[in-house]
Design an enzyme around this catalytic site. Structure first.
Site, PDB file in Angstrom:
ATOM      1  N   GLY A  11       0.822  -1.212   0.000  1.00  0.00           N
ATOM      2  CA  GLY A  11       0.000   0.000   0.000  1.00  0.00           C
ATOM      3  C   GLY A  11       0.851   1.254   0.000  1.00  0.00           C
ATOM      4  O   GLY A  11       2.087   1.193  -0.092  1.00  0.00           O
ATOM      5  N   ILE A  35      -1.924  -8.865   1.011  1.00  0.00           N
ATOM      6  CA  ILE A  35      -2.917  -9.794   0.439  1.00  0.00           C
ATOM      7  C   ILE A  35      -2.730  -9.878  -1.074  1.00  0.00           C
ATOM      8  O   ILE A  35      -3.063 -10.872  -1.706  1.00  0.00           O
ATOM      9  CB  ILE A  35      -4.356  -9.358   0.807  1.00  0.00           C
ATOM     10  CG1 ILE A  35      -5.352 -10.448   0.438  1.00  0.00           C
ATOM     11  CG2 ILE A  35      -4.718  -8.035   0.161  1.00  0.00           C
ATOM     12  CD1 ILE A  35      -6.741 -10.221   1.006  1.00  0.00           C
ATOM     13  N   TYR A 142     -15.101   3.706   8.392  1.00  0.00           N
ATOM     14  CA  TYR A 142     -13.644   3.735   8.588  1.00  0.00           C
ATOM     15  C   TYR A 142     -13.322   4.359   9.949  1.00  0.00           C
ATOM     16  O   TYR A 142     -12.522   3.827  10.722  1.00  0.00           O
ATOM     17  CB  TYR A 142     -13.030   4.546   7.442  1.00  0.00           C
ATOM     18  CG  TYR A 142     -11.539   4.768   7.516  1.00  0.00           C
ATOM     19  CD1 TYR A 142     -10.647   3.699   7.477  1.00  0.00           C
ATOM     20  CD2 TYR A 142     -11.020   6.074   7.573  1.00  0.00           C
ATOM     21  CE1 TYR A 142      -9.272   3.922   7.512  1.00  0.00           C
ATOM     22  CE2 TYR A 142      -9.654   6.298   7.598  1.00  0.00           C
ATOM     23  CZ  TYR A 142      -8.784   5.219   7.571  1.00  0.00           C
ATOM     24  OH  TYR A 142      -7.430   5.448   7.599  1.00  0.00           O
TER      25      TYR A 142
HETATM   26  C1  AKB Z   1      -8.279   8.602   4.115  1.00  0.00           C
HETATM   27  O1  AKB Z   1      -8.441   9.657   3.476  1.00  0.00           O
HETATM   28  O2  AKB Z   1      -9.151   7.743   4.271  1.00  0.00           O
HETATM   29  C2  AKB Z   1      -6.940   8.399   4.783  1.00  0.00           C
HETATM   30  C3  AKB Z   1      -6.947   8.864   6.197  1.00  0.00           C
HETATM   31  C4  AKB Z   1      -6.958  10.310   6.485  1.00  0.00           C
HETATM   32  O3  AKB Z   1      -6.969   8.074   7.092  1.00  0.00           O
HETATM   33  N1  AKB Z   1      -5.906   9.051   4.045  1.00  0.00           N
END
Ligand code: AKB
Length: 319
Positions: A11, A35, A142
């Site tokens: 990544g 992965i 997230y």
């Molecule tokens: C995203 O934009 O999802 C990432 C972060 C700020 O965690 N770059």
């Protein structure tokens, strides 16, 4: 740290962290894993590499065993914009993957570095000088996984003594691997488009402030935190860190100093704009500065200059 495993090593951060740590700890002591399989054209550059799907605890376990790993940099994760497209996958990868790593770290007594993010904050968090300890009620999947991850890492430290540490990374800007599926990705894409086509259409509003950091500072943050004497660490999971805070218009203005006819247009993506609007403008990173000496080297001006110089070489263009 003597023997290091990096997950998500293909990544954006992993691609550079592996060579950065190899310079310090020796090639054979840093095992890259992902992965994804390594494309043939870069197999010679990747060094020691193992295939690991973090959802498969057995795969992690056998690599940790094989190389006698004592430290894991667990980078495998689904980012914010991709997470909104597939929340179930984001939860699975970000939470179950981390859980597997922590359980194995407990068994094999490994230290674990896990990046959190500015996404661990939400709309009810103070936007400016966002404190180290404050409201954390994010509204993206997230962000939810990042808050849960921070708590889980703290739990494994206090319950089992696993040496867990992390930072809340802002958007990371780099010239080696492209980011994928993030909200801050515009700040990387803009450089490639400016150099190749002299124009860029930005998916965020011109006045959207976000914290950002140039990759050399991000690598330094991860290393310095993991090398700090544990007795100095009070916040562990996870430290606010930032290097610069700017909006798309300011970045475009800085790029124009090198490419005067660069043209910036806007076509707002409502999903990514809503995510960016829910995040802080600028973090207060004084806890990291105090506890482990965090201090970035690059601001907007220095980062832009270096990005343009490096990408001119990489893309075979000159400005
Ligand atoms: C995203 O934009 O999802 C990432 C972060 C700020 O965690 N770059």
């Amino acid at each position: 740290m003597k023997r290091i495993l990096i997950t998500g090593a293909l990544g954006q951060i992993g691609s550079e962290l592996a060579s950065f740590l190899r310079k310090r700890y020796g090639n054979e002591n840093v095992i890259a894993s992902d992965i994804k399989h390594v494309p043939d054209e870069i197999i010679n550059q990747v060094g020691v590499f193992e295939h690991i799907d973090c959802l498969d605890a057995q795969e992690i376990c056998s690599v940790i065993n094989k190389y006698k790993i004592d430290t894991v940099f667990h980078l495998a994760a689904v980012l914010s914009a991709s997470g909104e497209k597939n929340p179930q996958l984001a939860w699975k990868v970000n939470i179950n993957g981390l859980y597997n790593v922590l359980e194995i770290a407990r068994e094999y007594k490994c230290a674990v570095f896990t990046p959190s993010s500015i996404a661990a904050f939400g709309p009810s968090t103070p936007k400016d000088k966002t404190p180290q300890e404050t409201v954390q009620r994010p509204n993206t999947i997230y962000g939810l996984t990042k808050v849960t991850g921070e708590l889980l890492c703290d739990y494994y430290y206090s319950k089992y003594g696993v040496d867990t540490r992390g930072v809340r990374f802002p958007g990371i800007i780099s010239n080696v691997a492209l980011p994928g599926g993030g909200t801050t990705d515009y700040a990387v894409e803009i450089f490639y488009e400016a150099l190749k086509n002299k124009k860029y259409t930005c998916f965020l509003n011109k006045d959207t402030y976000l914290d950002m950091m140039y990759m050399p500072d991000a690598l330094k943050a991860a290393l310095n935190l993991m090398e700090t004497d544990p007795s100095r660490l009070k916040h562990r999971n996870a430290y606010n860190v930032t290097a610069e805070s700017f909006n798309p218009e300011q970045l475009a203005r800085e790029i124009k100093k090198y490419i005067p006819d660069f043209e910036m247009n806007y076509d707002i993506d409502p999903m990514r704009q809503a995510i960016a609007d829910s995040w802080p403008n600028r973090l207060d990173d004084s806890a990291a500065r105090k506890e482990w000496g965090w201090s970035p080297d690059y601001n907007l001006e220095a980062m832009t200059k270096d990005m343009i110089e490096k990408l001119e070489v990489k893309l075979h263009v000159s400005v």
